[in-house]
Design an enzyme around this catalytic site. Structure first.
Site, PDB file in Angstrom:
ATOM      1  N   CYS A  12       0.865  -1.191   0.000  1.00  0.00           N
ATOM      2  CA  CYS A  12       0.000   0.000   0.000  1.00  0.00           C
ATOM      3  C   CYS A  12       0.892   1.228   0.000  1.00  0.00           C
ATOM      4  O   CYS A  12       2.073   1.130  -0.377  1.00  0.00           O
ATOM      5  CB  CYS A  12      -1.002  -0.025   1.159  1.00  0.00           C
ATOM      6  SG  CYS A  12      -0.281  -0.004   2.807  1.00  0.00           S
ATOM      7  N   ARG A  18      -3.447  -0.590   5.383  1.00  0.00           N
ATOM      8  CA  ARG A  18      -4.039  -1.679   4.607  1.00  0.00           C
ATOM      9  C   ARG A  18      -3.145  -2.897   4.454  1.00  0.00           C
ATOM     10  O   ARG A  18      -3.583  -4.028   4.702  1.00  0.00           O
ATOM     11  CB  ARG A  18      -4.432  -1.149   3.209  1.00  0.00           C
ATOM     12  CG  ARG A  18      -5.573  -0.140   3.251  1.00  0.00           C
ATOM     13  CD  ARG A  18      -5.704   0.622   1.947  1.00  0.00           C
ATOM     14  NE  ARG A  18      -4.551   1.492   1.716  1.00  0.00           N
ATOM     15  CZ  ARG A  18      -4.350   2.221   0.627  1.00  0.00           C
ATOM     16  NH1 ARG A  18      -5.232   2.151  -0.367  1.00  0.00           N
ATOM     17  NH2 ARG A  18      -3.293   2.995   0.526  1.00  0.00           N
ATOM     18  N   ASP A 128      -8.369   3.828   1.169  1.00  0.00           N
ATOM     19  CA  ASP A 128      -7.368   4.225   2.154  1.00  0.00           C
ATOM     20  C   ASP A 128      -8.074   4.741   3.416  1.00  0.00           C
ATOM     21  O   ASP A 128      -8.768   5.747   3.349  1.00  0.00           O
ATOM     22  CB  ASP A 128      -6.524   5.341   1.508  1.00  0.00           C
ATOM     23  CG  ASP A 128      -5.423   5.817   2.409  1.00  0.00           C
ATOM     24  OD1 ASP A 128      -5.366   5.380   3.576  1.00  0.00           O
ATOM     25  OD2 ASP A 128      -4.623   6.640   1.943  1.00  0.00           O
TER      26      ASP A 128
HETATM   27  P1  4NP Z   1      -1.863   2.850   4.000  1.00  0.00           P
HETATM   28  O1  4NP Z   1      -2.499   4.225   4.529  1.00  0.00           O
HETATM   29  O2  4NP Z   1      -1.287   3.157   2.637  1.00  0.00           O
HETATM   30  O3  4NP Z   1      -3.021   1.928   3.941  1.00  0.00           O
HETATM   31  O4  4NP Z   1      -0.807   2.445   5.019  1.00  0.00           O
HETATM   32  C1  4NP Z   1      -1.771   5.423   4.546  1.00  0.00           C
HETATM   33  C2  4NP Z   1      -0.904   5.692   5.580  1.00  0.00           C
HETATM   34  C3  4NP Z   1      -0.197   6.873   5.604  1.00  0.00           C
HETATM   35  C4  4NP Z   1      -0.358   7.797   4.584  1.00  0.00           C
HETATM   36  C5  4NP Z   1      -1.229   7.527   3.547  1.00  0.00           C
HETATM   37  C6  4NP Z   1      -1.930   6.327   3.529  1.00  0.00           C
HETATM   38  N1  4NP Z   1       0.361   9.019   4.600  1.00  0.00           N
HETATM   39  O5  4NP Z   1       0.155   9.852   3.693  1.00  0.00           O
HETATM   40  O6  4NP Z   1       1.213   9.212   5.490  1.00  0.00           O
END
Ligand code: 4NP
Length: 163
Positions: A12, A18, A128
């Protein structure tokens, strides 16, 4: 391990919401199916925003509610070596898939999206949940859990890459 494992990386953006859940859910499914020995499972993010961090509390909580402990996972960024060493990269959304390919080439049938294996009406992207409410994590859990058996069957069918 008796034979070459099938190396799977769930992907991800941050590797805190995720893909850590997908890693935990996949471990639970392969355990339940009695095929854990066939797999080498991890997860990564396309960014280094959270490198070294534990999963988001929302992911830890929803995993725990389903009897899974993902709290000891730590975020890492996907690197070019993953594209030569892993057998499958399972992107949570379309942008993760596109960003993985910036690091190098990877076989098309092995760079898949999680919801390619879910029911059609679910759509293609695992949403997300970062910064969103608590419900987001339950939705993410359900979508991934539903798609996971289909992915595991697919990975078993194709097996490790010829190197
Ligand atoms: P992930 O969610 O991709 O599912 O781990 C996110 C976690 C952090 C960020 C974006 C999405 N961020 O921009 O820091």
């Amino acid at each position: 391990m008796s034979s070459t494992p099938i190396r799977v990386t769930f992907l991800c953006l941050g590797n805190i919401c995720r893909s850590p859940l997908a890693e935990g859910i996949c471990r639970a499914h392969v355990d339940a199916m009695g095929v854990a020995d066939l797999f080498d499972i991890d997860s990564a993010g396309t960014s280094a925003y959270h490198a070294g961090d534990a999963p988001d509390p929302g992911s830890i909580r929803v995993a725990s509610a389903h009897g899974l402990d993902i709290s000891r996972q730590r975020s890492r960024q996907l690197v070019a070596r993953d594209l030569s060493e892993r057998d499958f990269i399972v992107a949570m959304d379309t942008s993760n898939r596109r960003n993985a390919l910036r690091l190098g080439a990877f076989p098309d049938d092995r760079l898949v999206q999680m919801l390619d294996f879910g029911s059609a009406e679910a759509g293609r992207d695992v949403p997300d949940p970062w910064g969103g409410g608590r419900d987001g994590f339950s939705v993410v859990y359900q979508l991934i859990d539903e798609a996971m058996p289909g992915f595991i069957e697919y990975a078993k069918e194709l097996g490790p890459r010829n190197r």
